[in-house]
Motif scaffolding. Structure first.
Motif, PDB file in Angstrom:
ATOM      1  N   THR A 136       0.832  -1.209   0.000  1.00  0.00           N
ATOM      2  CA  THR A 136       0.000   0.000   0.000  1.00  0.00           C
ATOM      3  C   THR A 136       0.867   1.260   0.000  1.00  0.00           C
ATOM      4  O   THR A 136       0.410   2.317  -0.407  1.00  0.00           O
ATOM      5  CB  THR A 136      -0.972   0.037   1.200  1.00  0.00           C
ATOM      6  N   LEU A 137       2.116   1.144   0.412  1.00  0.00           N
ATOM      7  CA  LEU A 137       3.029   2.286   0.378  1.00  0.00           C
ATOM      8  C   LEU A 137       3.744   2.423  -0.961  1.00  0.00           C
ATOM      9  O   LEU A 137       4.446   3.406  -1.184  1.00  0.00           O
ATOM     10  CB  LEU A 137       4.087   2.162   1.478  1.00  0.00           C
ATOM     11  N   ALA A 138       3.595   1.450  -1.823  1.00  0.00           N
ATOM     12  CA  ALA A 138       4.372   1.430  -3.057  1.00  0.00           C
ATOM     13  C   ALA A 138       3.708   2.146  -4.222  1.00  0.00           C
ATOM     14  O   ALA A 138       4.343   2.358  -5.245  1.00  0.00           O
ATOM     15  CB  ALA A 138       4.682  -0.015  -3.453  1.00  0.00           C
ATOM     16  N   GLY A 139       2.451   2.503  -4.107  1.00  0.00           N
ATOM     17  CA  GLY A 139       1.771   3.201  -5.195  1.00  0.00           C
ATOM     18  C   GLY A 139       1.687   2.353  -6.446  1.00  0.00           C
ATOM     19  O   GLY A 139       1.233   1.220  -6.418  1.00  0.00           O
ATOM     20  N   GLU A 140       2.186   2.887  -7.549  1.00  0.00           N
ATOM     21  CA  GLU A 140       2.116   2.209  -8.849  1.00  0.00           C
ATOM     22  C   GLU A 140       3.226   1.187  -9.059  1.00  0.00           C
ATOM     23  O   GLU A 140       3.322   0.586 -10.112  1.00  0.00           O
ATOM     24  CB  GLU A 140       2.160   3.248  -9.979  1.00  0.00           C
ATOM     25  N   CYS A 141       4.079   1.017  -8.080  1.00  0.00           N
ATOM     26  CA  CYS A 141       5.200   0.086  -8.222  1.00  0.00           C
ATOM     27  C   CYS A 141       4.725  -1.365  -8.182  1.00  0.00           C
ATOM     28  O   CYS A 141       3.637  -1.660  -7.723  1.00  0.00           O
ATOM     29  CB  CYS A 141       6.215   0.308  -7.097  1.00  0.00           C
ATOM     30  N   ARG A 142       5.587  -2.247  -8.624  1.00  0.00           N
ATOM     31  CA  ARG A 142       5.313  -3.693  -8.593  1.00  0.00           C
ATOM     32  C   ARG A 142       6.366  -4.359  -7.719  1.00  0.00           C
ATOM     33  O   ARG A 142       7.537  -3.992  -7.755  1.00  0.00           O
ATOM     34  CB  ARG A 142       5.394  -4.273  -9.999  1.00  0.00           C
ATOM     35  N   ALA A 143       5.934  -5.354  -6.973  1.00  0.00           N
ATOM     36  CA  ALA A 143       6.896  -6.093  -6.146  1.00  0.00           C
ATOM     37  C   ALA A 143       7.808  -6.901  -7.046  1.00  0.00           C
ATOM     38  O   ALA A 143       7.359  -7.554  -7.980  1.00  0.00           O
ATOM     39  CB  ALA A 143       6.164  -7.013  -5.174  1.00  0.00           C
ATOM     40  N   SER A 144       9.101  -6.840  -6.776  1.00  0.00           N
ATOM     41  CA  SER A 144      10.029  -7.661  -7.527  1.00  0.00           C
ATOM     42  C   SER A 144      10.542  -8.808  -6.671  1.00  0.00           C
ATOM     43  O   SER A 144      11.008  -9.801  -7.195  1.00  0.00           O
ATOM     44  CB  SER A 144      11.190  -6.821  -8.065  1.00  0.00           C
ATOM     45  N   SER A 145      10.447  -8.662  -5.340  1.00  0.00           N
ATOM     46  CA  SER A 145      10.801  -9.772  -4.455  1.00  0.00           C
ATOM     47  C   SER A 145      10.214  -9.532  -3.073  1.00  0.00           C
ATOM     48  O   SER A 145      10.059  -8.392  -2.640  1.00  0.00           O
ATOM     49  CB  SER A 145      12.319  -9.948  -4.355  1.00  0.00           C
ATOM     50  N   VAL A 146       9.877 -10.626  -2.433  1.00  0.00           N
ATOM     51  CA  VAL A 146       9.380 -10.582  -1.058  1.00  0.00           C
ATOM     52  C   VAL A 146      10.157 -11.634  -0.282  1.00  0.00           C
ATOM     53  O   VAL A 146      10.271 -12.777  -0.719  1.00  0.00           O
ATOM     54  CB  VAL A 146       7.870 -10.897  -0.969  1.00  0.00           C
ATOM     55  N   LYS A 147      10.713 -11.238   0.848  1.00  0.00           N
ATOM     56  CA  LYS A 147      11.432 -12.189   1.699  1.00  0.00           C
ATOM     57  C   LYS A 147      10.785 -12.164   3.077  1.00  0.00           C
ATOM     58  O   LYS A 147      10.765 -11.125   3.741  1.00  0.00           O
ATOM     59  CB  LYS A 147      12.910 -11.834   1.799  1.00  0.00           C
ATOM     60  N   PRO A 203      17.228   3.917  -6.047  1.00  0.00           N
ATOM     61  CA  PRO A 203      17.268   4.443  -7.416  1.00  0.00           C
ATOM     62  C   PRO A 203      16.289   3.737  -8.365  1.00  0.00           C
ATOM     63  O   PRO A 203      15.727   4.368  -9.249  1.00  0.00           O
ATOM     64  CB  PRO A 203      18.713   4.210  -7.852  1.00  0.00           C
ATOM     65  N   ASP A 204      16.068   2.442  -8.176  1.00  0.00           N
ATOM     66  CA  ASP A 204      15.211   1.685  -9.088  1.00  0.00           C
ATOM     67  C   ASP A 204      13.851   1.353  -8.486  1.00  0.00           C
ATOM     68  O   ASP A 204      13.121   0.528  -9.005  1.00  0.00           O
ATOM     69  CB  ASP A 204      15.919   0.400  -9.518  1.00  0.00           C
ATOM     70  N   GLY A 205      13.477   1.978  -7.359  1.00  0.00           N
ATOM     71  CA  GLY A 205      12.193   1.700  -6.728  1.00  0.00           C
ATOM     72  C   GLY A 205      12.244   1.999  -5.249  1.00  0.00           C
ATOM     73  O   GLY A 205      12.624   3.096  -4.852  1.00  0.00           O
ATOM     74  N   ALA A 206      11.893   1.012  -4.436  1.00  0.00           N
ATOM     75  CA  ALA A 206      11.895   1.211  -2.989  1.00  0.00           C
ATOM     76  C   ALA A 206      12.072  -0.124  -2.282  1.00  0.00           C
ATOM     77  O   ALA A 206      11.844  -1.188  -2.864  1.00  0.00           O
ATOM     78  CB  ALA A 206      10.584   1.854  -2.543  1.00  0.00           C
ATOM     79  N   GLU A 207      12.485  -0.034  -1.024  1.00  0.00           N
ATOM     80  CA  GLU A 207      12.516  -1.217  -0.175  1.00  0.00           C
ATOM     81  C   GLU A 207      11.546  -0.966   0.968  1.00  0.00           C
ATOM     82  O   GLU A 207      11.600   0.079   1.617  1.00  0.00           O
ATOM     83  CB  GLU A 207      13.911  -1.481   0.388  1.00  0.00           C
ATOM     84  N   LEU A 208      10.644  -1.900   1.168  1.00  0.00           N
ATOM     85  CA  LEU A 208       9.661  -1.811   2.232  1.00  0.00           C
ATOM     86  C   LEU A 208      10.045  -2.802   3.317  1.00  0.00           C
ATOM     87  O   LEU A 208      10.303  -3.966   3.025  1.00  0.00           O
ATOM     88  CB  LEU A 208       8.267  -2.146   1.700  1.00  0.00           C
ATOM     89  N   THR A 209      10.108  -2.329   4.551  1.00  0.00           N
ATOM     90  CA  THR A 209      10.399  -3.225   5.656  1.00  0.00           C
ATOM     91  C   THR A 209       9.148  -3.361   6.499  1.00  0.00           C
ATOM     92  O   THR A 209       8.458  -2.379   6.781  1.00  0.00           O
ATOM     93  CB  THR A 209      11.576  -2.711   6.510  1.00  0.00           C
ATOM     94  N   VAL A 210       8.861  -4.589   6.882  1.00  0.00           N
ATOM     95  CA  VAL A 210       7.665  -4.902   7.666  1.00  0.00           C
ATOM     96  C   VAL A 210       8.129  -5.364   9.037  1.00  0.00           C
ATOM     97  O   VAL A 210       8.940  -6.281   9.148  1.00  0.00           O
ATOM     98  CB  VAL A 210       6.823  -6.000   6.975  1.00  0.00           C
ATOM     99  N   ALA A 225       9.538  -9.071   7.444  1.00  0.00           N
ATOM    100  CA  ALA A 225       9.528  -9.232   5.982  1.00  0.00           C
ATOM    101  C   ALA A 225      10.185  -8.034   5.330  1.00  0.00           C
ATOM    102  O   ALA A 225      10.214  -6.930   5.896  1.00  0.00           O
ATOM    103  CB  ALA A 225       8.110  -9.412   5.457  1.00  0.00           C
ATOM    104  N   ARG A 226      10.683  -8.265   4.137  1.00  0.00           N
ATOM    105  CA  ARG A 226      11.276  -7.209   3.330  1.00  0.00           C
ATOM    106  C   ARG A 226      10.713  -7.357   1.915  1.00  0.00           C
ATOM    107  O   ARG A 226      10.734  -8.453   1.352  1.00  0.00           O
ATOM    108  CB  ARG A 226      12.799  -7.359   3.336  1.00  0.00           C
ATOM    109  N   VAL A 227      10.216  -6.241   1.369  1.00  0.00           N
ATOM    110  CA  VAL A 227       9.652  -6.238   0.021  1.00  0.00           C
ATOM    111  C   VAL A 227      10.424  -5.235  -0.815  1.00  0.00           C
ATOM    112  O   VAL A 227      10.527  -4.064  -0.446  1.00  0.00           O
ATOM    113  CB  VAL A 227       8.148  -5.855   0.040  1.00  0.00           C
ATOM    114  N   ASN A 228      10.983  -5.684  -1.933  1.00  0.00           N
ATOM    115  CA  ASN A 228      11.643  -4.789  -2.876  1.00  0.00           C
ATOM    116  C   ASN A 228      10.668  -4.517  -4.008  1.00  0.00           C
ATOM    117  O   ASN A 228      10.057  -5.445  -4.539  1.00  0.00           O
ATOM    118  CB  ASN A 228      12.928  -5.399  -3.398  1.00  0.00           C
ATOM    119  N   VAL A 229      10.541  -3.253  -4.358  1.00  0.00           N
ATOM    120  CA  VAL A 229       9.623  -2.873  -5.436  1.00  0.00           C
ATOM    121  C   VAL A 229      10.365  -2.051  -6.473  1.00  0.00           C
ATOM    122  O   VAL A 229      11.380  -1.426  -6.185  1.00  0.00           O
ATOM    123  CB  VAL A 229       8.407  -2.077  -4.881  1.00  0.00           C
TER     124      VAL A 229
END
Length: 108
Positions: free
Chosen positions: A53-64, A87-94, A102-106
């Motif tokens: 929900t914090l990523a907006g229009e981005c797509r997840a590229s990996s979830v750990k 630079p290429d998106g965002a890293e979301l930490t849960v 969890a860690r989500v790269n978008v």
């Protein structure tokens, strides 16, 4: 950016109905104990969805997934999601109770 979410067992039941994931680990204390977990755990994809929900229009590229989130029979747990731009998106930490779960790269 940071966001917080509260999860209860009722939320897990609603998510199971919406997703079709009725694995007993998400609703049965007995099944969770038999699997060596400390209790019923939140669905991993529910956590990833909250993070996104914090990523907006981005797509997840990996979830750990790093640690299960145990949801008590009564009450709830607080999930905190932080977003760090890359630079290429965002890293979301849960996090739950301050622990990284969890860690989500978008990517944009």
């Amino acid at each position: 950016m940071t966001a917080s979410f509260r999860l209860s067992r009722a939320d897990l039941v609603r998510y199971a109905g919406a997703s079709g994931d009725f694995n007993a680990l998400h609703w049965s204390d007995e099944a969770a104990a038999a699997a060596g977990l400390g209790g019923v755990v939140a669905h991993g994809m529910l956590l990833a969805g909250l993070a996104m929900t914090l990523a907006g229009e981005c797509r997840a590229s990996s979830v750990k997934f790093l640690k299960p989130v145990v949801v008590p029979e009564t009450g709830d747990v607080v999930i905190t999601v932080d977003s760090a731009e890359k630079p290429d998106g965002a890293e979301l930490t849960v996090r739950c109770a301050g622990e990284l779960v969890a860690r989500v790269n978008v990517r944009g």
